[in-house]
Scaffold this active site. Structure first.
Site, PDB file in Angstrom:
ATOM      1  CE  LYS A 154     -17.430 -39.848 -38.861  1.00 48.95           C
ATOM      2  NZ  LYS A 154     -18.210 -40.336 -40.021  1.00 48.95           N
ATOM      3  CE  LYS A 252     -23.236 -44.729 -41.642  1.00 52.15           C
ATOM      4  NZ  LYS A 252     -22.757 -43.322 -41.713  1.00 52.15           N
TER       5      LYS A 252
END
Length: 337
Positions: A154, A252
């Protein structure tokens, strides 16, 4: 609507605290609350879990209210295609859609993957995600993922700091597949500064560098590594509108509204010449199991969500040698009621 028996709809929200705080660009998470749907026809039941889409304020309280507002139509008995018409893409429809898949699986006595038209399922190489932190801390976290063969970092949008983060992790884990996820943290000038670091450190995927709605920021950017859409492409309609900006589509189920649409997006993305990725929020194995079915069709798999929770469900998905596997007992005909 379906001619199947009338259903009883049960709804609940669960807090799902994380084992440790998790940082991405613009957010720090201490929990990933979820909505759980159960459909019961008196003989069989089906379950679905969804965390929603936090950056759209699609949160469990709203999901619960949305599903409650459609209780009569849901309990009257509906198909997965009915659900796609009744509810918009998002977490509420995901939880409902996944419950309908499991209910159908239990009624038929066959696994969901077979209903989805797959020949079988097997373990998948998954990324293990390292939250944004100081470079040395991220390197330590990457080393702690001893079994990992693929790691995703990240980033936060500070090109110099992110470059240092990537370099530290690459030095600590020279052998792994490495991807990065900017979570909308970059603009063209800063992204141009980051690109040489991606090449130098053998990064294989750059996920969502631009802000949602600002996909034209990628015009003129050299795709020195494949660029994936996450926040930029939520569902099938947005795939058609925005696919040309990206090389990889991250599907997703919380974004697109369930496994039904997720499989549709995967097929259409292939037709458009795109690679396909499956991701998840930090949900339990009940959320990871439908995504695991979709993952059988994907080039990149990011299904490490359950490892971040303080406690998962039983039975659960399994992680071994950098792979994720999911038996039918987790979600499907053999699952415990």
């Amino acid at each position: 609507m379906s001619s199947q028996p009338r259903l009883r709809l049960s709804l609940r929200n669960e807090p799902l605290p994380l084992a440790h705080p998790f940082r991405i660009s613009g957010y720090v998470f201490e929990a990933m609350p979820a909505t759980v749907v159960t459909l019961d026809d008196g003989t069989h039941d089906g379950r679905g879990e969804a965390a929603g889409v936090y950056y759209l304020d699609d949160v469990p309280e709203r999901m619960l209210a949305t599903l409650e507002s459609h209780r009569e139509a849901i309990e009257a008995g509906l198909s997965r295609e009915d659900a796609r018409t009744l509810l918009p893409a998002g977490g509420a429809r995901n939880a409902l859609d996944c419950a309908l898949w499991e209910l159908e699986s239990r009624r038929a006595g066959v696994p969901v993957w077979k209903l989805a038209g797959l020949d079988g399922v097997g373990p998948l190489l998954t990324t293990f995600t390292v939250g944004a932190d100081e470079p040395s801390a991220m390197a330590t976290a990457a080393v702690a993922y001893a079994q990992a063969r693929a790691i995703k970092l990240k980033l936060t949008g500070d090109a110099d700091l992110d470059a240092a983060r990537i370099a530290a992790v690459r030095a600590a884990r020279p052998e792994v597949w490495l991807g990065v996820d900017a979570n909308q943290g970059y603009v063209p000038d800063t992204l141009q500064r980051l690109l040489p670091a991606l090449v130098a450190q053998r990064v294989s995927l750059l996920e969502q560098p631009c802000r949602r709605g600002f996909e034209t920021d990628l015009d003129g950017i050299d795709h020195v590594v494949p660029i994936a859409a996450d926040e930029s492409i939520l569902d099938l309609a947005e795939l058609e509108q925005r696919h040309h900006h990206f090389d990889v589509i991250n599907i997703k189920l919380d974004k697109c509204g369930g496994l039904t649409e997720g499989l549709m997006i995967a097929r259409r993305a292939r037709e458009l010449g795109k690679q396909v990725m499956v991701g998840n929020m930090c949900g339990t194995s009940l959320a990871a199991a439908p995504a695991f079915v979709l993952g059988q069709c994907c080039d990149v798999v990011d299904l490490d969500g359950p490892i971040f929770l303080a406690r998962d469900r039983t039975p659960s998905v399994r992680y071994d040698d950098g792979m994720v596997s999911c038996s039918d007992e987790v979600w499907g005909p053999a699952a415990a009621a």
